[in-house]
Design a protein around this motif. Sequence first.
Motif, PDB file in Angstrom:
ATOM      1  N   ASP A 196      38.007  52.561  42.974  1.00 26.11           N
ATOM      2  CA  ASP A 196      37.982  52.299  44.392  1.00 26.11           C
ATOM      3  C   ASP A 196      38.263  53.269  45.108  1.00 26.11           C
ATOM      4  O   ASP A 196      37.692  53.669  46.222  1.00 26.11           O
ATOM      5  N   ASP A 197      39.135  54.135  44.671  1.00 26.36           N
ATOM      6  CA  ASP A 197      39.632  55.502  45.604  1.00 26.36           C
ATOM      7  C   ASP A 197      38.567  56.332  45.467  1.00 26.36           C
ATOM      8  O   ASP A 197      38.317  57.193  46.585  1.00 26.36           O
ATOM      9  N   ARG A 198      37.900  56.807  44.303  1.00 30.35           N
ATOM     10  CA  ARG A 198      36.684  57.525  44.351  1.00 30.35           C
ATOM     11  C   ARG A 198      35.561  56.905  45.223  1.00 30.35           C
ATOM     12  O   ARG A 198      34.908  57.716  45.773  1.00 30.35           O
ATOM     13  N   GLN A 199      35.377  55.599  45.268  1.00 26.15           N
ATOM     14  CA  GLN A 199      34.430  55.141  46.107  1.00 26.15           C
ATOM     15  C   GLN A 199      34.692  55.417  47.545  1.00 26.15           C
ATOM     16  O   GLN A 199      34.010  56.168  48.456  1.00 26.15           O
ATOM     17  N   THR A 200      36.005  55.221  48.081  1.00 24.85           N
ATOM     18  CA  THR A 200      36.383  55.417  49.355  1.00 24.85           C
ATOM     19  C   THR A 200      36.282  57.001  49.720  1.00 24.85           C
ATOM     20  O   THR A 200      35.648  57.257  50.757  1.00 24.85           O
ATOM     21  N   GLU A 201      36.637  57.830  48.592  1.00 22.79           N
ATOM     22  CA  GLU A 201      36.589  59.327  48.769  1.00 22.79           C
ATOM     23  C   GLU A 201      35.095  59.648  49.105  1.00 22.79           C
ATOM     24  O   GLU A 201      34.630  60.378  49.927  1.00 22.79           O
TER      25      GLU A 201
END
Length: 362
Positions: free
Chosen positions: A96-101
């Motif tokens: 999820d953090d990678r998608q946000t980034e």
Amino acid sequence: QVDRNGVQQQVSSYITAGALNTSTLFNRTAAGVQLTQLVTDFGKTGSLVKSAKVSYRAAQQNADTVRASVILDVTEAFFQTLQTQITVQIAQKALDDRQTEVDRVTVLAKNKLKSELDVSFANVAFPQTQILLLQARNSLAASTAQLAYTIGLHAANPRQFDVQEGPQATEPPPPDLSALLDQASHSRPELERQRAVVDAEHSNVSAQRASSYPTLSLLGAAGNTFSGDAHLPDKYAAVGLNVSVPLFAGGRFRAQTAEARYRERTAQQQLQVLEDGVDRDVRVAWLNARAGFEALSASEKLRNYAAKALDLAQSRFALGINTIIELDTAQLNALDAEIQNVKARYEYKIDLARLSFQVGSL
């Protein structure tokens, strides 16, 4: 019946119930009982009874061994399931953090604040985390199946487990190895079982040795005759002792005694081998627990350092000081450190469970 000296003799030993006699001597019908009671066989029966009791005790210890093994298997499967379950949660959060980034870098690139190279690197890191999540989910499914198997659930009805662990402080392993070795020597059911087998074989040697001894039995008979002969008494009773002495057996008693001695010697040697194996297993389990505790401490430090490095990399990337490559590297290091810390924590718990099993306290 009266002999030539005028002494009356009882002839009931010829006509008691339960024995046949020649009809030309006596025609009779009799009813009565005969009793035989072993007085002593000089320890043979007692040794056999003791051997049977000790064998029963050995069977009970074998059941305790199986019980401890089942508990260990369930404990290992539980902690492995808990480890993979937390790993899936960590991987999902990282994804999820990678998608946000990726979304953020893409917006910045559209506004000419970041380059397309940054977008490409962000898109490369995203599928890497996806692969990690898939692997974690597969490990969770495998550990869940193992947990279901160890607790006896049918494989045709797979189910998901939401395992939870209560708050527990992480204690170091026991510092005194000699105390653990002494505890294992007195608590391991395998050792108690083998000691019982040695005792049973020792009693069997005594029983086989006593097979060549005489036996002393008490005999008794009482009843009533219906012969119709006035010279024979209507009622009879007799008691006596019977001594049975085995004289010739073709060497069978010596051979059975020798066989029993060899079996006792074999059981003693097996006990020695088992004691050495338990000593080795306890030492190895203790060393693994110590190494696991040290690895847990190191992994916690690594997780803290990686988290601080990630915070710094994110701040520098937001300020435009470093590139996305450095940020991705910091993110991968932080993710790997978090997963390694979870792995070290539950592997150490498994090591403690194995140590408890080896010392016989599980």
